[in-house]
Motif scaffolding. Sequence first.
Motif, PDB file in Angstrom:
ATOM      1  N   VAL A 258       0.840  -1.196   0.000  1.00  0.00           N
ATOM      2  CA  VAL A 258       0.000   0.000   0.000  1.00  0.00           C
ATOM      3  C   VAL A 258       0.880   1.254   0.000  1.00  0.00           C
ATOM      4  O   VAL A 258       0.607   2.201  -0.733  1.00  0.00           O
ATOM      5  CB  VAL A 258      -0.983   0.001   1.190  1.00  0.00           C
ATOM      6  CG1 VAL A 258      -1.700   1.336   1.309  1.00  0.00           C
ATOM      7  CG2 VAL A 258      -1.993  -1.136   1.055  1.00  0.00           C
ATOM      8  N   ALA A 259       1.955   1.242   0.785  1.00  0.00           N
ATOM      9  CA  ALA A 259       2.871   2.392   0.799  1.00  0.00           C
ATOM     10  C   ALA A 259       3.421   2.633  -0.602  1.00  0.00           C
ATOM     11  O   ALA A 259       3.422   3.777  -1.092  1.00  0.00           O
ATOM     12  CB  ALA A 259       4.009   2.152   1.792  1.00  0.00           C
ATOM     13  N   ARG A 260       3.848   1.581  -1.267  1.00  0.00           N
ATOM     14  CA  ARG A 260       4.380   1.706  -2.626  1.00  0.00           C
ATOM     15  C   ARG A 260       3.307   2.247  -3.568  1.00  0.00           C
ATOM     16  O   ARG A 260       3.574   3.140  -4.378  1.00  0.00           O
ATOM     17  CB  ARG A 260       4.878   0.339  -3.110  1.00  0.00           C
ATOM     18  CG  ARG A 260       5.702   0.376  -4.357  1.00  0.00           C
ATOM     19  CD  ARG A 260       6.306  -0.999  -4.717  1.00  0.00           C
ATOM     20  NE  ARG A 260       7.172  -1.506  -3.664  1.00  0.00           N
ATOM     21  CZ  ARG A 260       6.885  -2.563  -2.873  1.00  0.00           C
ATOM     22  NH1 ARG A 260       5.765  -3.233  -3.027  1.00  0.00           N
ATOM     23  NH2 ARG A 260       7.738  -2.945  -1.941  1.00  0.00           N
ATOM     24  N   MET A 261       2.072   1.733  -3.467  1.00  0.00           N
ATOM     25  CA  MET A 261       0.966   2.177  -4.322  1.00  0.00           C
ATOM     26  C   MET A 261       0.651   3.658  -4.099  1.00  0.00           C
ATOM     27  O   MET A 261       0.182   4.340  -5.007  1.00  0.00           O
ATOM     28  CB  MET A 261      -0.284   1.334  -4.046  1.00  0.00           C
ATOM     29  CG  MET A 261      -0.152  -0.116  -4.475  1.00  0.00           C
ATOM     30  SD  MET A 261      -1.439  -1.197  -3.763  1.00  0.00           S
ATOM     31  CE  MET A 261      -2.934  -0.469  -4.402  1.00  0.00           C
TER      32      MET A 261
ATOM     33  N   LEU B  11       4.756   6.209  -1.400  1.00  0.00           N
ATOM     34  CA  LEU B  11       5.546   6.378  -0.183  1.00  0.00           C
ATOM     35  C   LEU B  11       6.666   5.353  -0.207  1.00  0.00           C
ATOM     36  O   LEU B  11       6.655   4.419  -1.013  1.00  0.00           O
ATOM     37  CB  LEU B  11       4.656   6.179   1.056  1.00  0.00           C
ATOM     38  CG  LEU B  11       3.496   7.169   1.204  1.00  0.00           C
ATOM     39  CD1 LEU B  11       2.589   6.748   2.356  1.00  0.00           C
ATOM     40  CD2 LEU B  11       4.017   8.572   1.414  1.00  0.00           C
ATOM     41  N   ASP B  12       7.617   5.493   0.693  1.00  0.00           N
ATOM     42  CA  ASP B  12       8.759   4.585   0.755  1.00  0.00           C
ATOM     43  C   ASP B  12       8.397   3.369   1.616  1.00  0.00           C
ATOM     44  O   ASP B  12       8.221   3.506   2.833  1.00  0.00           O
ATOM     45  CB  ASP B  12       9.963   5.319   1.345  1.00  0.00           C
ATOM     46  CG  ASP B  12      11.217   4.458   1.414  1.00  0.00           C
ATOM     47  OD1 ASP B  12      11.148   3.238   1.153  1.00  0.00           O
ATOM     48  OD2 ASP B  12      12.277   5.018   1.750  1.00  0.00           O
TER      49      ASP B  12
ATOM     50  N   LEU C  68       5.435   3.749   6.768  1.00  0.00           N
ATOM     51  CA  LEU C  68       4.621   2.568   7.097  1.00  0.00           C
ATOM     52  C   LEU C  68       3.661   2.881   8.242  1.00  0.00           C
ATOM     53  O   LEU C  68       2.498   2.457   8.218  1.00  0.00           O
ATOM     54  CB  LEU C  68       5.508   1.378   7.438  1.00  0.00           C
ATOM     55  CG  LEU C  68       6.386   0.864   6.299  1.00  0.00           C
ATOM     56  CD1 LEU C  68       7.277  -0.279   6.780  1.00  0.00           C
ATOM     57  CD2 LEU C  68       5.551   0.455   5.094  1.00  0.00           C
ATOM     58  N   GLN C  69       4.133   3.657   9.213  1.00  0.00           N
ATOM     59  CA  GLN C  69       3.249   4.055  10.315  1.00  0.00           C
ATOM     60  C   GLN C  69       2.139   4.968   9.801  1.00  0.00           C
ATOM     61  O   GLN C  69       0.995   4.880  10.255  1.00  0.00           O
ATOM     62  CB  GLN C  69       4.036   4.745  11.432  1.00  0.00           C
ATOM     63  CG  GLN C  69       3.189   5.145  12.618  1.00  0.00           C
ATOM     64  CD  GLN C  69       2.389   3.984  13.205  1.00  0.00           C
ATOM     65  OE1 GLN C  69       2.843   2.838  13.267  1.00  0.00           O
ATOM     66  NE2 GLN C  69       1.175   4.262  13.639  1.00  0.00           N
ATOM     67  N   ARG C  70       2.454   5.812   8.852  1.00  0.00           N
ATOM     68  CA  ARG C  70       1.438   6.691   8.265  1.00  0.00           C
ATOM     69  C   ARG C  70       0.355   5.870   7.561  1.00  0.00           C
ATOM     70  O   ARG C  70      -0.830   6.173   7.656  1.00  0.00           O
ATOM     71  CB  ARG C  70       2.092   7.646   7.272  1.00  0.00           C
ATOM     72  CG  ARG C  70       1.115   8.586   6.628  1.00  0.00           C
ATOM     73  CD  ARG C  70       1.494   9.973   6.929  1.00  0.00           C
ATOM     74  NE  ARG C  70       0.407  10.864   6.578  1.00  0.00           N
ATOM     75  CZ  ARG C  70       0.569  12.134   6.385  1.00  0.00           C
ATOM     76  NH1 ARG C  70       1.759  12.667   6.509  1.00  0.00           N
ATOM     77  NH2 ARG C  70      -0.453  12.891   6.112  1.00  0.00           N
TER      78      ARG C  70
END
Length: 160
Positions: A104-107, A110-111, A118-120
């Motif tokens: 999801v971070a990549r999508m 985000l890094d 990841l916390q975000r």
Amino acid sequence: MDDAETAGNDASAGIYARESEYLGRYVQIGVAGGRLLSLSFPESADPGADDDHELLDRIFAYLEGKRDGFRDVAVALAAATADHHILTAVREIPYGEQASVKQVARMADLDPEDGDDLQRVRQALDDNPTPLVVPDHRVRDGPSAAPPVIEQRLRSVEGL
């Protein structure tokens, strides 16, 4: 999300709720201007809630096994810009499939290796105002804004 999307043909503002035997709770939605503002699973419905709304009909068909990704439902996300991107990314996870918090971070551009990013993602999932329509139950290692028993039932509906 997109202005062309609709929260159903009923564009009237209000709170709508219906009891689900399968979930053991109510499904309650808040709608204004043809957009979904909130979706929750309370133990009792708002006293002024109506039970007649097209989106509730679709949700109950989904709970009975009809495939529906709810991607056409207009959602009014008042989240911060980065959270908006995260929740928009979660909407892209197809029915019956899962993603990880890192995916999801990549999508969401985000890094996936940055702990703060990841916390975000986890925080955005936890604060999701419209679980099910923004399907946080499809993120296998993240929190859901739905109560845990509801999250498991939604996962079960999709065979996850």
